[in-house]
Design a protein around this motif. Structure first.
Motif, short mmCIF file in Angstrom:
data_model
loop_
_atom_site.label_atom_id
_atom_site.label_comp_id
_atom_site.label_asym_id
_atom_site.label_seq_id
_atom_site.Cartn_x
_atom_site.Cartn_y
_atom_site.Cartn_z
N ARG A 112 0.83 -1.21 0.00
CA ARG A 112 0.00 0.00 0.00
C ARG A 112 0.86 1.25 0.00
N ALA A 113 1.98 1.22 0.75
CA ALA A 113 2.86 2.38 0.79
C ALA A 113 3.47 2.66 -0.59
N LEU A 114 3.92 1.60 -1.27
CA LEU A 114 4.49 1.78 -2.61
C LEU A 114 3.44 2.26 -3.59
N SER A 115 2.22 1.74 -3.47
CA SER A 115 1.13 2.19 -4.36
C SER A 115 0.84 3.66 -4.13
N ASN A 116 0.83 4.09 -2.88
CA ASN A 116 0.60 5.51 -2.59
C ASN A 116 1.72 6.39 -3.14
N VAL A 117 2.96 5.87 -3.10
CA VAL A 117 4.08 6.62 -3.69
C VAL A 117 3.86 6.81 -5.18
N PHE A 118 3.46 5.74 -5.86
CA PHE A 118 3.21 5.87 -7.30
C PHE A 118 2.15 6.92 -7.58
N GLU A 119 1.03 6.87 -6.85
CA GLU A 119 -0.07 7.81 -7.14
C GLU A 119 0.35 9.24 -6.85
N ALA A 120 1.17 9.44 -5.80
CA ALA A 120 1.65 10.80 -5.50
C ALA A 120 2.56 11.30 -6.62
N LEU A 121 3.45 10.43 -7.11
CA LEU A 121 4.35 10.82 -8.20
C LEU A 121 3.57 11.04 -9.49
N TRP A 122 2.53 10.25 -9.72
CA TRP A 122 1.70 10.42 -10.92
C TRP A 122 1.07 11.81 -10.95
#
Length: 321
Positions: free
Chosen positions: A236-246
């Motif tokens: 979940r943390a990595l997924s949130n990182v992706f969405e923030a960078l997106w």
């Protein structure tokens, strides 16, 4: 017993014959199916035990097929029960799997993969298993055999044709890279949603919400390693990182790559980047407002930008300012 509906199976031949010839005795069934009478009686007993056929009192030694709709529904219910049992058994084994690894000091959501070929194979499996979306952060170094990139493009086109969405964040240097640049252009044209981000921090891929592959340098070794991350707090943390960078990344476009713009458009872009409105640009350059609006719209399209800020970033990256 699922082969009862298969006309090429022995049970299927008997059942199909009874559907067409109600009340047929074992001898007649043997003649119509090409089986021995002994084999037919044995198979009839199995079908009767499975509640597919029954004996009939109307004919001596006669048999009757139960309704195909009833048989199909019964088989579906049994299959559903079997699947439920498999899921329960799998869940119990998964709990044991995770407990065993916690007790041994391992984190059950992680698996380490070493070697470029194995890492690339893991990323391909991730794409094959995705049913909804693949998300990627693509940063240098770009590894793989010479034939990897054509085969990856073929795979991505195949998956996108099957309805799988691709969202990819490229490193800011992708436009100038001889590998990533042409690949990015072709994939955008094929329907990929692409954005670029200066200094994207990590190489990462997601298959739906089921698996992530985080690729890392081998630190003190030349070998590439990756972490396979399954649903967990880390996932979940990595997924949130992706969405923030997106959200931070700038939409990428192949329109106008490698081309130059005239002096007037460069003046308009410079004023846009400084925050000037269309009216202010028109007054400053002595142009009509409609002319400015038209040229601004064309520049946004060429740059693949949705805002003036994004247009300024893209133009700066391409050396237009």
């Amino acid at each position: 017993m699922y082969d009862v509906l298969d006309p090429d199976s022995e049970r299927g031949r008997i059942y199909r014959s009874l559907v067409s010839h109600p009340g047929a005795p074992a001898g007649a069934l043997a003649a119509s199916t090409g089986l021995s009478e002994h084999a037919v009686r044995k198979l009839l007993a199995e079908l009767a035990a499975a509640d597919v056929v029954v004996t009939t009192d109307q004919e001596p030694d006669g048999w009757e097929a139960l309704s195909p709709l009833y048989v199909v529904e019964s088989l579906l219910q049994r299959e559903a029960a079997r699947r439920t049992g498999l899921r329960q058994a799998g869940a119990e084994l998964e709990r044991l799997y995770r407990v065993a690894r916690r007790e041994s000091g391992q984190y059950g959501a992680l698996e380490v993969v070493e070697g470029a070929s194995r890492v690339l194979a893991a990323v391909r499996r991730l794409q094959f298993s995705a049913r909804r979306e693949v998300r990627v952060i693509d940063v240098p170094p770009y590894t793989g055999a010479p034939d990897y990139y054509p085969s990856q493009e073929d795979l991505q086109r195949e998956r996108m044709a099957a309805g799988i969405a691709y969202r990819v964040i490229y490193h800011g240097s992708a436009y100038d890279d001889p590998i990533a640049g042409p690949n990015m252009a072709r994939m955008i044209e094929a329907g990929e949603q692409a954005r670029t981000l200066d200094e994207a921090p990590l190489k990462l891929a997601f298959g739906d919400d089921e698996l992530a592959v985080l690729t890392l340098a081998g630190d003190d070794r030349a070998e590439v390693i990756a972490l396979l991350v399954r649903p967990s707090g880390l996932f979940r943390a990595l997924s949130n990182v992706f969405e923030a960078l997106w959200r931070l990344a700038v939409p990428a476009s192949t329109a106008g790559i490698g081309t130059q713009i005239d002096a007037r458009d460069r003046q308009i872009l410079t004023l846009m980047a400084s925050g000037a409105t269309d009216e202010a640009i028109a007054r400053r350059l002595g142009l009509g407002r409609r002319t400015v609006v038209r040229r601004v719209s064309a520049l946004l399209t060429r740059l693949g930008a949705t805002t003036r800020f994004q247009a300024g970033v893209q133009a700066a990256r391409r050396g237009w300012l």
